[in-house]
Design an enzyme around this catalytic site. Structure first.
Site, short mmCIF file in Angstrom:
data_model
loop_
_atom_site.label_atom_id
_atom_site.label_comp_id
_atom_site.label_asym_id
_atom_site.label_seq_id
_atom_site.Cartn_x
_atom_site.Cartn_y
_atom_site.Cartn_z
CG HIS A 63 41.15 39.91 37.59
ND1 HIS A 63 41.80 40.50 36.54
CD2 HIS A 63 40.42 38.89 37.05
CE1 HIS A 63 41.46 39.88 35.41
NE2 HIS A 63 40.64 38.89 35.69
CG HIS A 65 39.63 35.41 36.58
ND1 HIS A 65 38.73 36.25 35.98
CD2 HIS A 65 38.90 34.61 37.42
CE1 HIS A 65 37.50 35.99 36.44
NE2 HIS A 65 37.59 35.00 37.31
CG ASP A 67 42.79 35.18 32.02
OD1 ASP A 67 42.32 35.13 33.17
OD2 ASP A 67 42.32 35.94 31.14
CG HIS A 68 44.43 38.54 34.26
ND1 HIS A 68 44.48 39.75 33.61
CD2 HIS A 68 43.38 37.87 33.72
CE1 HIS A 68 43.50 39.83 32.72
NE2 HIS A 68 42.81 38.69 32.77
CG ASP A 211 39.80 40.50 32.59
OD1 ASP A 211 40.69 41.10 31.98
OD2 ASP A 211 39.69 39.26 32.63
CG HIS A 269 41.26 40.30 28.32
ND1 HIS A 269 40.01 39.75 28.27
CD2 HIS A 269 41.90 39.65 29.32
CE1 HIS A 269 39.90 38.81 29.21
NE2 HIS A 269 41.04 38.73 29.86
ZN LIG Z 1 41.14 37.77 31.76
ZN LIG Z 2 39.11 37.84 34.50
#
Ligand SMILES: [Zn+2]
Ligand SMILES: [Zn+2]
Length: 312
Positions: A63, A65, A67-68, A211, A269
């Site tokens: 996805h 976001h 942090d990815h 996530d 995570h």
């Molecule tokens: Zn994340």
């Molecule tokens: Zn996320």
């Protein structure tokens, strides 16, 4: 096959956990490496491993976001700088291609290789002779996918002596038999591949989930998987937060693996809120459900050998 974690933290990097990224090393299987998510500084993490960016064949993004994905532009640029010329395929949700292309154009980053983008939707997103990858949507606060990677059964070894004794001459016919093809000898005798090969060996199945809060699709993707990689942003004491923020607890992850009949569970995570003693407790709870479970740390590497997952 090996799995190595490059970043195991949630949301932001901490001193001990970088943001999300892991590799599926398929060096023996196809001479390449597949990357799953690419949090900021993933390329810095790679510097501490023997991984060569030019070996990256595919990148799967769960996805969008930060942090990815924030590690992608830098890694893509370095892959080119370090001599990567082979094409790269990037799989991810709608919008990923536009974001990458805009960043590369804005920063005038020129790549010496081509990128093929695959906008992920539910279903088979990749298949060749050896592997099949399925995607399904999970339940996060933005569109997020989980991936199921299946290695197809490997052809059984050729029973060389047996084939020779049946009159097969040394040469290409043996190769055809090994590859599952029946052959006809000069005298008209038909030799069946099944009669001179061992039964096919089962491949491995790994579910790599992004996530998500606890959801049915996570179980479907993990069905009878050899290894499930599931997020565990929260624990029992912060359970309500998990659902609100579209995340899971350690026990959600264990229940998914258990209902799916999976044998090995890797939890990643992790929130920076946890102290080592919390992690120990979380792991204890998870092991009661799936005995072969690990809460992973950055750089942990697991070997898949003879049907067993072993921490290296
Ligand atoms: Zn994340
Ligand atoms: Zn996320």
């Amino acid at each position: 096959m090996q799995i190595q974690f490059l970043g195991t933290g949630a949301g932001m990097p901490s001193k001990t956990r970088n943001t999300s990224s892991l590799v599926l090393k398929l060096l023996e299987e196809r001479g390449t490496i597949w990357l799953f998510d690419c949090g900021e500084a993933t390329q810095h993490q790679i510097l501490h491993t023997p991984i060569k960016p030019r070996k990256l064949e595919k990148i799967f993004i769960t996805h969008l976001h930060g942090d990815h994905i924030y590690g992608l532009p830098g890694l893509l640029g370095s892959r080119s700088f370090l001599g990567g010329e082979k094409p790269l395929t990037i799989y991810g949700p709608k919008g990923l291609k536009e974001w990458i292309e805009l960043t590369l154009i804005t920063s005038q980053t020129h790549l010496n290789y081509s990128i093929e983008y695959v906008e992920v939707e539910e279903g088979v997103i990749f298949e060749d002779e050896d592997f099949i990858v399925n995607a399904m949507p999970l339940q996060h606060v933005v569109p997020c996918f989980g991936y199921r990677i299946e290695q197809k059964p490997l052809p059984g070894a050729l029973q060389f002596e047996k084939a020779i004794n049946l009159g097969v001459p040394k040469g290409p016919l043996l190769g055809q038999l090994k590859n599952g093809l029946d052959v006809t000898l000069e005298d008209g005798t038909i030799i069946r591949s099944d009669d001179v090969t061992e039964p096919p060996k089962e491949g491995f199945t790994v579910a790599i989930l992004g996530d998500t809060r606890y959801c049915e699709n996570a179980i479907t993707l993990s069905k009878n998987a050899d290894i499930v990689i599931h997020e565990a942003t929260f624990d029992h004491s912060t359970e309500e937060l998990a659902a609100n923020y579209g995340h899971s607890t350690n026990l959600d992850a264990a229940n998914v693996a258990n209902l799916a009949g999976a044998k090995n569970l890797l939890l990643n995570h992790l929130s920076a809120r946890f102290f080592p003693r919390d992690i120990e407790e979380m792991l204890k709870q998870v092991k009661e459900i799936i005995p072969n479970s690990y809460i992973v740390n950055d750089f942990d590497e697991f070997n898949w050998q003879q049907g067993e997952m072993i921490l290296r």
